[in-house]
Motif scaffolding. Structure first.
Motif, PDB file in Angstrom:
ATOM      1  N   ILE A 855      16.645   4.093  -2.436  1.00 21.50           N
ATOM      2  CA  ILE A 855      16.318   3.898  -0.829  1.00 21.50           C
ATOM      3  C   ILE A 855      15.499   4.910  -0.151  1.00 21.50           C
ATOM      4  N   SER A 856      14.376   4.568   0.258  1.00 19.30           N
ATOM      5  CA  SER A 856      13.522   5.499   0.905  1.00 19.30           C
ATOM      6  C   SER A 856      13.798   5.564   2.442  1.00 19.30           C
ATOM      7  N   THR A 857      13.536   6.620   3.066  1.00 18.80           N
ATOM      8  CA  THR A 857      13.776   6.904   4.492  1.00 18.80           C
ATOM      9  C   THR A 857      12.497   6.739   5.136  1.00 18.80           C
ATOM     10  N   THR A 858      11.363   6.528   4.640  1.00 18.73           N
ATOM     11  CA  THR A 858       9.976   6.083   5.031  1.00 18.73           C
ATOM     12  C   THR A 858       9.523   5.198   4.361  1.00 18.73           C
ATOM     13  N   LEU A 859       8.282   4.623   4.941  1.00 16.69           N
ATOM     14  CA  LEU A 859       7.241   3.808   4.393  1.00 16.69           C
ATOM     15  C   LEU A 859       6.396   4.229   3.299  1.00 16.69           C
ATOM     16  N   SER A 860       7.165   4.650   2.117  1.00 16.39           N
ATOM     17  CA  SER A 860       6.354   5.616   1.202  1.00 16.39           C
ATOM     18  C   SER A 860       5.534   4.831   0.250  1.00 16.39           C
ATOM     19  N   PRO A 861       4.739   5.316  -0.287  1.00 21.42           N
ATOM     20  CA  PRO A 861       3.509   4.446  -1.124  1.00 21.42           C
ATOM     21  C   PRO A 861       3.893   3.602  -2.265  1.00 21.42           C
ATOM     22  N   ASP A 862       5.071   4.081  -2.891  1.00 19.59           N
ATOM     23  CA  ASP A 862       5.680   3.220  -4.125  1.00 19.59           C
ATOM     24  C   ASP A 862       6.641   2.560  -3.780  1.00 19.59           C
ATOM     25  N   GLU A 882       0.949  -2.812   8.125  1.00 17.46           N
ATOM     26  CA  GLU A 882       1.073  -1.447   7.320  1.00 17.46           C
ATOM     27  C   GLU A 882       0.713  -2.232   5.853  1.00 17.46           C
ATOM     28  N   ARG A 883       1.236  -3.133   5.549  1.00 17.36           N
ATOM     29  CA  ARG A 883       1.375  -3.720   4.336  1.00 17.36           C
ATOM     30  C   ARG A 883      -0.250  -4.166   3.996  1.00 17.36           C
ATOM     31  N   ARG A 884      -0.936  -4.633   4.868  1.00 19.32           N
ATOM     32  CA  ARG A 884      -2.443  -5.205   4.758  1.00 19.32           C
ATOM     33  C   ARG A 884      -3.228  -3.854   4.315  1.00 19.32           C
ATOM     34  N   SER A 885      -3.108  -2.676   4.542  1.00 20.79           N
ATOM     35  CA  SER A 885      -3.792  -1.541   4.458  1.00 20.79           C
ATOM     36  C   SER A 885      -3.496  -0.932   2.962  1.00 20.79           C
ATOM     37  N   ARG A 886      -2.572  -1.515   2.447  1.00 19.64           N
ATOM     38  CA  ARG A 886      -2.408  -0.742   1.144  1.00 19.64           C
ATOM     39  C   ARG A 886      -2.775  -1.689  -0.078  1.00 19.64           C
ATOM     40  N   ALA A 887      -3.191  -0.951  -1.167  1.00 22.39           N
ATOM     41  CA  ALA A 887      -3.711  -1.566  -2.306  1.00 22.39           C
ATOM     42  C   ALA A 887      -2.376  -2.156  -3.024  1.00 22.39           C
ATOM     43  N   ARG A 888      -1.028  -1.615  -3.166  1.00 20.96           N
ATOM     44  CA  ARG A 888      -0.049  -2.281  -3.580  1.00 20.96           C
ATOM     45  C   ARG A 888       1.105  -2.667  -2.544  1.00 20.96           C
ATOM     46  N   LYS A 889       1.001  -4.019  -2.781  1.00 23.78           N
ATOM     47  CA  LYS A 889       1.913  -4.539  -1.433  1.00 23.78           C
ATOM     48  C   LYS A 889       3.534  -4.500  -1.788  1.00 23.78           C
TER      49      LYS A 889
END
Length: 920
Positions: A855-862, A882-889
């Protein structure tokens, strides 16, 4: 006529009394035996002075003369701050040599410079004034010509010009005094200048001769001139303590006490406990918008803290804390340095000085614990409980600036012991115990206040073994021998080598009896060598510039170790170690240790880091009647100083009968024990089990050394690996099972090489036995011994691969092992947010963790998934952006996806559960 009148106006008794008369009085008093006889001699002199003053007063009503010109010479030490000559023995000796034109290597010059050395002084050893008399007796007139007023005028000029660094003017006034005084007068003048009169009358006796209330009045104003001026008539008594705003006085002090005596001191009545802060005593005076700050000794520090709301480093922050109806007040408290970020106080071990500029990151804070004056009303005659009530009317506390010291009511000895243990845990200096009915009595320790500190309780403080490397010649009753000693610690060497360099560490001069001092001097007498600063010893390193230089030094291999105690380790530039001890005192001279077994610089550094400088190494234990579960140590009230410290004293086992054989034939050394099992109790139990007790272990004969808490007494043993040092818990387990339990790695603090080899044959590297069954407690200890490097830690994906490989169908608890989820249970994404009340995601978080999810407390990259509560989908647009800006969805799903995975026993496709439609 006019000129005669002018002469009468300036006429004083001091201008009519020869200085030789005062010196003759002092010589007579010093040679008279008996305090009452001495006081009668002084009484006659004071009476004669008053008669002369009355005559002058009759002739001219304008005279302001008092006994002060004579009193300041009778009690010169009380004028340290008011009149500072800046001259001590060595400087005065050099001035005399220069004025008398003595050759620097002449016998008389050497006598003056080395007045403490028995071989050169020729007069009373250690008494500089007697040496001055011996040197000057054939060089001075037989009778002096100066009056007391002239002597004071020259002394004032010396003080003024010495402060201005006008050496020629200082020399001129000294020449005038020397050429107009007899040798006897110069002897007493010398004592007045160095402010040690040595006439055999105490300060209290001198003041009581002058006026019955003189000492009490001096205690509340610290002004000798004011005492003499206002108390010139001994028949006029002062019935109320004269405390007034902006007049400094010595605050009330605390008497020493130990926890086991508090109930008796308080006569079984309730009492008040406060923290004893490790700062500087400070008295705050306020009158309207003006402020003044005075230390315990009456020194003013208003320039530092501020005289008004616009100046200083404290007043601008506290002026608005005072209640609007407060016109004036006097507050007693402790000035500390407070760190606003960590909310901690600086200690003296941090080398801080609250009276100067604040240490970086710290700010001055006054902890107020008493009020003596409030809106023109003196409160000193009110009981403490009433004064504390007034204190709440004076100001509104503000954290980190000005606070009311917290106090609590207590009744028993155990309450006091518990409070002291809390202070030890908090690294405080100690506690104050106060009688709530006590009135405020300035400058007294007999008013119902008691200070309780760890160093007052036997067995609580860490002991330090240091080596004597230097000595200082004594004076008075210690004349003719070394009275103080410079002590050092060794520079660490390679294993097995004896140290050859020692760093100066501290100076000690108390804790031993006169006989112990004489015996120690006799032991080292033939080994002392004069310290030559041009050619210092190579084995002893002093601070740069020799800031603490001994009179003599001794080769370390010829010296011996002393065991000392102190309150704490503090930073210091006076010693080569860079640190020293606060309030050190000798516990005993260690004849049982070799010179090279002293502590090292590394030991000192580790001790300071471990304890924050404080040297309280244990807890208070009031005896077998108290709760055995509390880990404390025994209180010892020292009416007679023992030869050995409490922790080294053996138990009396003469009447102990053997009841078992589990330790038969084995020699055991007990250092300390846990709560309920002190050293003496353990020793008696060992004897009951057939063992033998020793106080100093032998490498070959001693079976083991038992320790509950490692102390510095065993530091060298721990490093040497020459002893089997075991936990006291092992010994208690043996007692409980009535069996000699084999040692396991968890029991050992240190092992001999032979024991280590046996343990390696029977246990693995983590302490798990190859042959014995493991119980739950032992397994916990084994697991605690296993340390995993960050590089060795497995990721969730690694664990998932292992589960898939070895347990493909056996366990569902790794279901979400490859998932990393963010639970959207807040009202705003990425900022300070409001939690959704009773969100279903809170319970779901626990379930997911149970089944292996991260469980992550932030919108972490992974991130792999974002879980949204269906009751509030307002943040879905932001999350999708936020999801659109990421390479890994990542997937945006609801609880339904989790339930479907659990039903299927595996991860299902997220498409059917993805939040594709935006809702508001």
């Amino acid at each position: 006529m006019a000129s005669n009148l002018s002469a009468m106006v300036t006429q004083t008794v001091a201008s009519k009394v020869h200085f030789s008369e005062l010196c003759g009085l002092l010589e007579k008093i010093s040679k008279t035996q008996g305090n009452d006889k001495k006081k009668r001699i002084l009484q006659a002199f004071v009476a004669k002075w008053r008669e002369s003053h009355a005559t002058i007063h009759t002739e001219n009503d304008k005279t302001t003369d008092s006994f002060y010109p004579a009193m300041r010479l009778l009690l010169p030490h009380l004028e340290k701050e008011r009149i500072a000559y800046g001259i001590k023995e060595h400087m005065f000796a050099k001035l005399l040599i220069e004025v008398l034109c003595l050759g620097k290597d002449s016998p008389d010059a050497q006598r003056l410079l080395n007045y403490k050395a028995p071989k050169t002084a020729k007069a009373d050893v250690g008494d500089f004034a007697s040496v001055v008399y011996f040197v000057l007796q054939n060089r001075c007139p037989s009778h002096g010509t100066l009056f007391i007023e002239e002597v004071n005028a020259n002394l004032d000029a010396i003080a003024t010009n010495n402060a201005a660094k006008k050496k020629d003017v200082v020399r001129k006034h000294i020449v005038k005094l020397i050429t107009n005084m007899s040798a006897l007068e110069l002897k007493w003048l010398t004592r007045m200048i160095v402010k040690e009169l040595k006439m055999g009358l105490s300060q209290a006796s001198v003041l009581s001769v002058f006026h019955p209330d003189a000492e009490e009045f001096y205690n509340v104003n610290n002004n000798l001139e004011k005492v003499c001026r206002l108390m010139h008539d001994p028949n006029v008594r002062i019935h109320e303590i004269g405390i007034s705003v902006f007049s400094p006085f010595t605050p009330m002090l605390g008497e020493r006490a130990s926890p086991d005596k508090v109930e008796k001191l308080m006569e079984g009545k309730p009492y008040i406990i406060e923290t004893k802060f490790d700062g500087e005593r400070m008295v705050l005076h306020k009158n309207d918008g003006d402020y003044k700050f005075f230390s315990r000794s009456g020194n003013e520090y208003t320039d530092t803290f501020g005289s008004n709301r616009y100046e200083g480093n404290l007043v601008p922050y506290i002026y608005n804390l005072f209640k609007s109806d407060v016109k004036n007040c006097i507050l007693d408290g402790e000035m500390l340095q407070f760190h606003p970020e960590t909310k901690t106080y600086a200690t003296k071990a941090m080398n801080t000085d609250v009276k100067s500029a604040s240490k970086e990151g710290f700010q001055p804070c006054l902890q107020v614990f008493d009020v003596m004056f409030y809106n023109d009303k003196v409160l000193t005659n009110l009981p403490l409980r009433e004064r504390l009530g007034y204190l709440e009317k004076v100001f509104t506390p503000c954290e980190g600036r000005m606070m009311i010291s917290q106090h609590r009511e207590a009744r028993t000895n155990q309450d006091c012991a518990d409070a002291l243990n809390e202070a030890i845990d908090g690294r405080e200096e100690g506690i104050m115990v106060k009688n709530p009915d006590s009135v405020y009595r300035p400058n007294t320790r007999k008013g119902g206040w008691f200070k309780v500190k760890p160093e007052y309780v036997g067995g609580l403080m860490d002991e330090l073994d240091v080596l004597v490397v230097g000595g200082y010649f004594g004076v008075g009753h210690r004349a003719g021998m070394m009275s103080h000693f410079l002590c050092a610690v060794a520079l660490p060497t390679e294993d097995g080598n004896k140290p050859d360099i020692f760093y100066s560490f501290c100076k000690i001069g108390s804790g031993y009896s006169k006989k112990e001092l004489q015996d120690f001097n006799a032991k080292l007498a033939e080994h002392w060598q004069v310290f030559d600063k041009k050619s210092p010893p190579t084995s002893i390193e002093l601070a740069p510039g020799f800031k603490e230089k001994p009179d003599a030094w001794i080769e370390p291999s010829k010296s011996c170790i002393v065991q000392i105690k102190a309150a704490e380790i503090i930073d210091s530039e006076r010693f080569r170690c860079g640190v020293t001890l606060r309030f050190p005192r000798v516990e005993r001279f260690r004849d049982d240790k070799h010179w090279y077994e002293c502590m090292t610089t590394t030991d000192i550094k580790e001790l300071k880091e471990k304890s924050g400088g404080k040297l309280a190494g244990g807890y208070v234990e009031l005896g077998d009647t108290e709760e055995p579960s509390k880990k404390k140590r025994k209180v010892v009230t020292r009416t007679v100083r023992p030869t050995l410290g409490e922790q080294f004293r053996a138990a009396d086992t003469s009447n102990v009968q053997q009841v078992s054989k589990i330790l038969e034939g084995r020699e055991v050394c007990i250092i300390n024990g846990p709560g309920g099992w002190n050293k003496q109790k353990l020793e008696r139990k060992v004897v009951e089990c057939g063992g033998t007790i020793v106080q100093n272990p032998d490498i070959k004969e001693t079976y083991c050394v038992v320790v509950d808490r490692p102390v510095f007494r065993v530091s060298n043993m721990l490093k040497s690996n020459n002893y089997d040092i075991v936990s006291a818990d092992w010994l208690l387990r043996c007692f409980d099972s009535n069996t000699l339990i084999p040692w396991c790695p968890g029991d050992m603090l240190s092992t001999k090489p032979s024991t280590q080899r046996l343990i390696q044959q029977e246990f693995d590297e983590h302490g798990d036995s190859y042959v014995e069954d493991t119980d739950p407690d032992c397994l916990k200890q084994i697991m605690a011994n296993i340390t995993v490097k960050p590089s060795d830690k497995l990721s969730n994906h690694d664990i998932a691969e292992l589960e898939e490989k070895y347990f493909p169908d056996e366990s569902p608890y790794g279901l979400f092992r490859t998932c990393k989820l963010y639970m959207d249970s807040n009202a705003v994404v990425g900022e300070a947010s409001t939690h959704i009340k009773d969100s279903s995601l809170d319970f779901l978080t626990l379930e997911l963790r149970y089944f292996g999810a991260e469980i992550s407390t932030t919108l972490s990259p992974d991130l792999t998934h974002v879980m949204v509560d269906t009751r509030d989908t307002s943040r879905v647009p932001e999350i999708k952006l936020e999801r659109r800006s990421r390479a890994r969805k990542f997937h945006i799903v609801t609880e339904a996806w989790v339930r479907a995975c659990m039903d299927e026993g595996g991860l299902v496709n997220e498409r059917a559960y993805e939040l594709c439609q935006l809702t508001n």
